[in-house]
Design an enzyme around this catalytic site. Structure first.
Site, PDB file in Angstrom:
ATOM      1  N   CYS A 137       1.790  -1.597  15.297  1.00 34.65           N
ATOM      2  CA  CYS A 137       1.762  -1.398  13.848  1.00 34.65           C
ATOM      3  C   CYS A 137       1.017  -2.528  13.140  1.00 34.65           C
ATOM      4  O   CYS A 137       1.311  -3.709  13.351  1.00 34.65           O
ATOM      5  CB  CYS A 137       3.191  -1.299  13.317  1.00 34.65           C
ATOM      6  SG  CYS A 137       3.283  -1.046  11.528  1.00 34.65           S
ATOM      7  N   CYS A 185       3.488   8.554   0.735  1.00 35.63           N
ATOM      8  CA  CYS A 185       4.011   7.614   1.722  1.00 35.63           C
ATOM      9  C   CYS A 185       4.125   6.262   1.026  1.00 35.63           C
ATOM     10  O   CYS A 185       3.117   5.715   0.558  1.00 35.63           O
ATOM     11  CB  CYS A 185       3.070   7.531   2.922  1.00 35.63           C
ATOM     12  SG  CYS A 185       3.568   6.300   4.158  1.00 35.63           S
ATOM     13  N   CYS A 206      -0.868   6.576   9.738  1.00 31.39           N
ATOM     14  CA  CYS A 206       0.381   5.996  10.213  1.00 31.39           C
ATOM     15  C   CYS A 206       0.127   4.753  11.056  1.00 31.39           C
ATOM     16  O   CYS A 206      -0.662   4.784  12.005  1.00 31.39           O
ATOM     17  CB  CYS A 206       1.128   7.047  11.027  1.00 31.39           C
ATOM     18  SG  CYS A 206       2.734   6.507  11.634  1.00 31.39           S
ATOM     19  N   GLY A 210       7.001  -2.021   5.964  1.00 32.45           N
ATOM     20  CA  GLY A 210       8.368  -2.521   5.976  1.00 32.45           C
ATOM     21  C   GLY A 210       9.367  -1.591   6.638  1.00 32.45           C
ATOM     22  O   GLY A 210       9.090  -0.418   6.897  1.00 32.45           O
ATOM     23  N   GLU A 215       0.817  -1.203   0.000  1.00 33.41           N
ATOM     24  CA  GLU A 215       0.000   0.000   0.000  1.00 33.41           C
ATOM     25  C   GLU A 215       0.854   1.257   0.000  1.00 33.41           C
ATOM     26  O   GLU A 215       1.919   1.296   0.610  1.00 33.41           O
ATOM     27  CB  GLU A 215      -0.947  -0.006   1.211  1.00 33.41           C
ATOM     28  CG  GLU A 215      -1.997  -1.094   1.111  1.00 33.41           C
ATOM     29  CD  GLU A 215      -2.973  -1.117   2.268  1.00 33.41           C
ATOM     30  OE1 GLU A 215      -4.096  -1.616   2.071  1.00 33.41           O
ATOM     31  OE2 GLU A 215      -2.628  -0.638   3.363  1.00 33.41           O
ATOM     32  N   CYS A 240       6.652  -4.455  15.441  1.00 31.11           N
ATOM     33  CA  CYS A 240       6.326  -3.418  16.427  1.00 31.11           C
ATOM     34  C   CYS A 240       4.878  -3.614  16.870  1.00 31.11           C
ATOM     35  O   CYS A 240       3.984  -3.826  16.036  1.00 31.11           O
ATOM     36  CB  CYS A 240       6.543  -2.030  15.842  1.00 31.11           C
ATOM     37  SG  CYS A 240       8.271  -1.691  15.433  1.00 31.11           S
ATOM     38  N   CYS A 287       6.627  -7.163   7.308  1.00 31.85           N
ATOM     39  CA  CYS A 287       7.749  -6.650   8.097  1.00 31.85           C
ATOM     40  C   CYS A 287       8.133  -7.673   9.153  1.00 31.85           C
ATOM     41  O   CYS A 287       7.252  -8.310   9.752  1.00 31.85           O
ATOM     42  CB  CYS A 287       7.361  -5.329   8.767  1.00 31.85           C
ATOM     43  SG  CYS A 287       8.719  -4.512   9.638  1.00 31.85           S
TER      44      CYS A 287
END
Length: 348
Positions: free
Chosen positions: A120, A106, A338, A164, A93, A117, A113
């Site tokens: 996320c 962005c 985000c 990522g 995306e 985290c 990933c």
């Protein structure tokens, strides 16, 4: 495609050698290079200043590993999220964020990933592979076209803050930046590019040694060791002291001010003790701090800080003469903000 090469994985020198072997003029390489990286084409038929024979020869020996638009969503605030499909069937995306007369792209650097985290959405999906420089470049090209179509302006800024960890795909990310900023490519100013990383010390030193011209942002989220390790698991391997030393090295060798990204999580890292720890940590090098509103995502057990906590946190840092900015969320209603990027890949 057996025996063929990805045309966007070869250098200008490789292309020159190719045309010499074909008993063609070396300047054909420059023509091909500019079609690919300046005009952003993704098929040989579009190279209209080459002969049909040359185009057929290229198609016989090379291919484009291009991404395609799978789905597009528009937020109530004007943000556009595009789901791209790679040629091997995965999804990534990218987001176009308008703000006044400026637009920011962005972009993603990996499919999934490995860093996981805890706040996320991308960390909830299985890592598939790194993106190529061409696939990263494609996102910028597509988002630039959408910016021109929808907002009548080309991109103002590019942020490597999508899916990522960019520094775990160092070679391809750096190659993509080269083509985006090269005068024979998009000729985009590196000063308007920001790479966001959780902070991998050896790679941060490498950025300094490579004399990068773009900006670097570190996803810090806490300057308290135990707390950061809970939020950013890689901190257990590369702790705050090791990160601090790498950032000091980066500043000493590059002279560039680092930006800290700090996600404000209600009741987790938004107390006065957290602000004091952050202020103390920031004494080690010049920084800017972006306080980021948390964007809820199904399955992640966090909430955003209360407005009064966010304000007190900001005011405390400002009294310490620190540069602080609150980054408001955009595109929440389409999971484009985000920390929300996962999309269709989540289900694959």
């Amino acid at each position: 495609m057996e025996g063929k090469k990805d045309i966007r994985a070869v250098t200008m020198e490789d292309l020159s050698d190719y045309f010499v072997r074909k008993r063609e003029k070396k300047f054909r390489a420059k023509q091909v290079y500019e079609w690919i990286w300046n005009k952003g084409i993704t098929s040989f038929d579009e190279m209209t200043n080459l002969s049909a024979q040359d185009r057929a020869g290229l198609a016989n020996d090379f291919y484009f590993k291009a991404i395609q638009i799978h789905q597009e969503q528009r937020s109530a605030d004007g943000t556009i999220k595009i789901s791209f499909q790679t040629n091997d069937g995965h999804f990534i995306e990218g987001v176009l964020i308008p703000s006044g007369n400026r637009t920011t792209a962005c972009i993603s650097s990996q499919i999934g990933c490995t860093l996981k985290c805890t706040f996320c959405a991308t960390g909830t999906i299985k890592f598939k592979r790194n993106l190529t420089a061409g696939e990263i470049f494609d996102q910028v090209q597509y988002l630039n076209k959408r910016s021109l179509q929808n907002y009548q302006t080309s991109l103002s800024n590019i942020v490597y803050m999508g899916m990522g960890e960019p520094l775990l795909n160092y070679k391809e990310v750096m190659q993509s930046v080269y083509h985006i900023t090269d005068t024979s490519g998009m000729n985009f100013s590196p000063r308007r590019i920001t790479l966001s990383t959780v902070g991998l010390p050896d790679k941060i030193r490498q950025l300094a040694n490579d004399n990068i011209k773009f900006n670097v942002a570190v996803s810090l989220h806490s300057a308290i060791e135990k707390k950061r390790s809970q939020l950013v698991p890689t901190n257990k391997k590369h702790n705050l002291e090791e990160l601090k030393q790498a950032l000091q090295y980066f500043y000493e060798h590059s002279g560039k001010r680092i930006t800290f990204e700090y996600l404000m999580l209600g009741g987790v890292n938004d107390k006065l003790e957290d602000a004091k720890a952050l202020a103390e940590y920031c004494k080690n090098f010049p920084v800017k701090i972006n306080l980021i509103e948390y964007n809820p995502y199904t399955g992640l057990n966090f909430s955003k800080s209360k407005p009064e906590h966010l304000k007190k946190f900001q005011e405390f840092l400002e009294k310490k003469n620190m540069i602080v900015k609150i980054r408001r969320s955009r595109g929440q209603d389409i999971d484009a903000a985000c920390g929300q990027l996962a999309g269709k890949e989540k289900n694959n």
